[in-house]
Enzyme design. Structure first.
Site, PDB file in Angstrom:
ATOM      1  N   CYS A  12      -0.713 -18.145   7.180  1.00  0.00           N
ATOM      2  CA  CYS A  12       0.238 -17.249   6.692  1.00  0.00           C
ATOM      3  C   CYS A  12       0.424 -16.505   8.070  1.00  0.00           C
ATOM      4  O   CYS A  12      -0.240 -16.819   9.313  1.00  0.00           O
ATOM      5  CB  CYS A  12      -0.326 -15.970   6.054  1.00  0.00           C
ATOM      6  SG  CYS A  12      -1.969 -15.378   6.623  1.00  0.00           S
ATOM      7  N   GLU A 126     -12.336  -6.722   4.334  1.00  0.00           N
ATOM      8  CA  GLU A 126     -11.215  -5.813   4.143  1.00  0.00           C
ATOM      9  C   GLU A 126     -11.397  -4.637   3.469  1.00  0.00           C
ATOM     10  O   GLU A 126     -10.681  -3.609   3.643  1.00  0.00           O
ATOM     11  CB  GLU A 126      -9.884  -6.591   3.498  1.00  0.00           C
ATOM     12  CG  GLU A 126      -8.499  -6.014   3.507  1.00  0.00           C
ATOM     13  CD  GLU A 126      -7.446  -6.704   2.669  1.00  0.00           C
ATOM     14  OE1 GLU A 126      -7.500  -8.038   2.783  1.00  0.00           O
ATOM     15  OE2 GLU A 126      -6.706  -6.118   1.852  1.00  0.00           O
TER      16      GLU A 126
HETATM   17  S1  SF4 Z   1      -2.889 -10.164   4.275  1.00  0.00           S
HETATM   18 FE1  SF4 Z   1      -4.120 -11.527   4.932  1.00  0.00          FE
HETATM   19  S2  SF4 Z   1      -3.397 -13.094   3.692  1.00  0.00           S
HETATM   20 FE2  SF4 Z   1      -1.827 -11.793   3.612  1.00  0.00          FE
HETATM   21  S3  SF4 Z   1      -0.387 -12.063   5.262  1.00  0.00           S
HETATM   22 FE3  SF4 Z   1      -2.061 -10.784   6.007  1.00  0.00          FE
HETATM   23  S4  SF4 Z   1      -3.694 -12.124   6.848  1.00  0.00           S
HETATM   24 FE4  SF4 Z   1      -2.591 -13.483   5.601  1.00  0.00          FE
END
Ligand code: SF4
Length: 309
Positions: A12, A126
């Protein structure tokens, strides 16, 4: 046998940016570059960066003074940010901008002394980073992982309350938790759309689509990758056997017994070359043909920090 590729799958925008931050820092400043926590949750990526001179640590106390440090894509708490500042470390922040958005929501609520419920997984970096954005003497932040946690929440119904979510959760589970929260706390505030990111949403949609035509679903991703685990679970919830593999070596021949169509996806931190290895191995074993699902185009790009552009 046929291999049907999920679309989209793999990297991503947040992961692309985080890896590039480490690579550019190594190019510009030279090794060693310290990285607090795995920059993204993928064994292959982390090992490649280690080979090039990145040193991964869990705490800033493991880093010498005057070092350059990169915060991982998962984000860090305010306490970690302050520690780095007070030690005058040179910091590049690879926190995904979509995680930073949740941090800002939490910190705004804290400033207004509004209590926050974070929907997320205990122990995930996170979640630690997001919980650690809440700084208020008059309000609190609570973590819930599932609907029973919501039932057990003991918060006065009259206090101001808001919710936010980890970015890489199961879209369906989160909907259930939010609806339970809204039932229990009718005045709860929340983001316009929940905080699950576009990449998580798109990769889960792609897996759902595979479940209509495949008898087995494989997800390339590391065991500690939250979004990859959610993809595997989604297959299983839809009654399709699903396995998470870090690389082609982990494939097992017995999984493919009586299988005509294998669905193949990759978590947001898994490089495409690992998907290619899996395809190669299945072709070697069973001579499979390849087809690809259609899916939404992802053209999001996140800018690098100024000094690394
Ligand atoms: S939150 Fe995590 S999975 Fe979503 S775009 Fe950002 S890095 Fe990628």
């Amino acid at each position: 046998m046929r291999i049907q590729l999920a679309n989209p799958r793999g990297f991503c925008a947040g992961v692309d940016r985080a890896i590039e931050i480490v690579e550019r820092a190594l190019d510009i400043f030279g090794a060693p570059i310290y990285v607090r926590h795995e920059v993204v949750h993928n064994t292959y990526v982390v090992n490649c960066l280690k080979k090039n001179g990145a040193i991964f640590v869990e705490e800033l106390s493991e880093i010498p003074d005057d070092a350059t440090v990169i915060f991982s894509a998962h984000g860090v708490s305010q306490a970690v940010q302050n520690e780095a500042k007070s030690r005058q470390l040179k910091v590049f922040d690879a926190t995904c901008p979509l995680v930073t958005k949740v941090h800002m929501e939490v910190s705004r609520y804290a400033q207004k002394n509004i209590n926050v419920i974070l929907i997320g997984h205990t122990g995930h970096p996170e979640v630690d980073g997001t919980m650690g954005q809440f700084d208020s003497d008059l309000a609190q932040i609570f973590l819930v992982e599932n609907t029973s946690d919501v039932e057990n929440l003991d918060i006065n119904n009259r206090v101001e309350l808001a919710y936010v979510t980890q970015t890489t959760l199961s879209v369906d589970d989160t909907k259930d938790i939010i609806s339970k929260l809204k039932n229990k706390f009718p005045n709860i505030q929340g983001p316009k759309k929940d905080d699950i990111c576009y990449a998580t949403q798109n990769r889960q949609d792609a897996i759902k689509s595979l479940t209509h035509s495949c008898e087995l679903i494989l997800v390339v991703g590391s065991p500690n990758s939250s979004n990859s685990n959610r993809l595997k679970e989604l297959a299983i919830k839809n009654n399709i056997p699903g396995y998470l593999v870090d690389n082609a070596e982990e494939l097992k021949k017995e999984w493919f017994k009586n299988i005509e169509t294998v669905g193949l996806s990759a978590g947001a931190s898994a490089p495409e070359l690992l998907v290619d290895d899996v395809i190669k191995k299945i072709k070697e074993w069973f001579g499979a043909e390849l087809s690809s699902d259609s899916g939404p185009k992802e053209n999001i790009i996140f800018q690098l920090p100024k000094d690394l552009r």
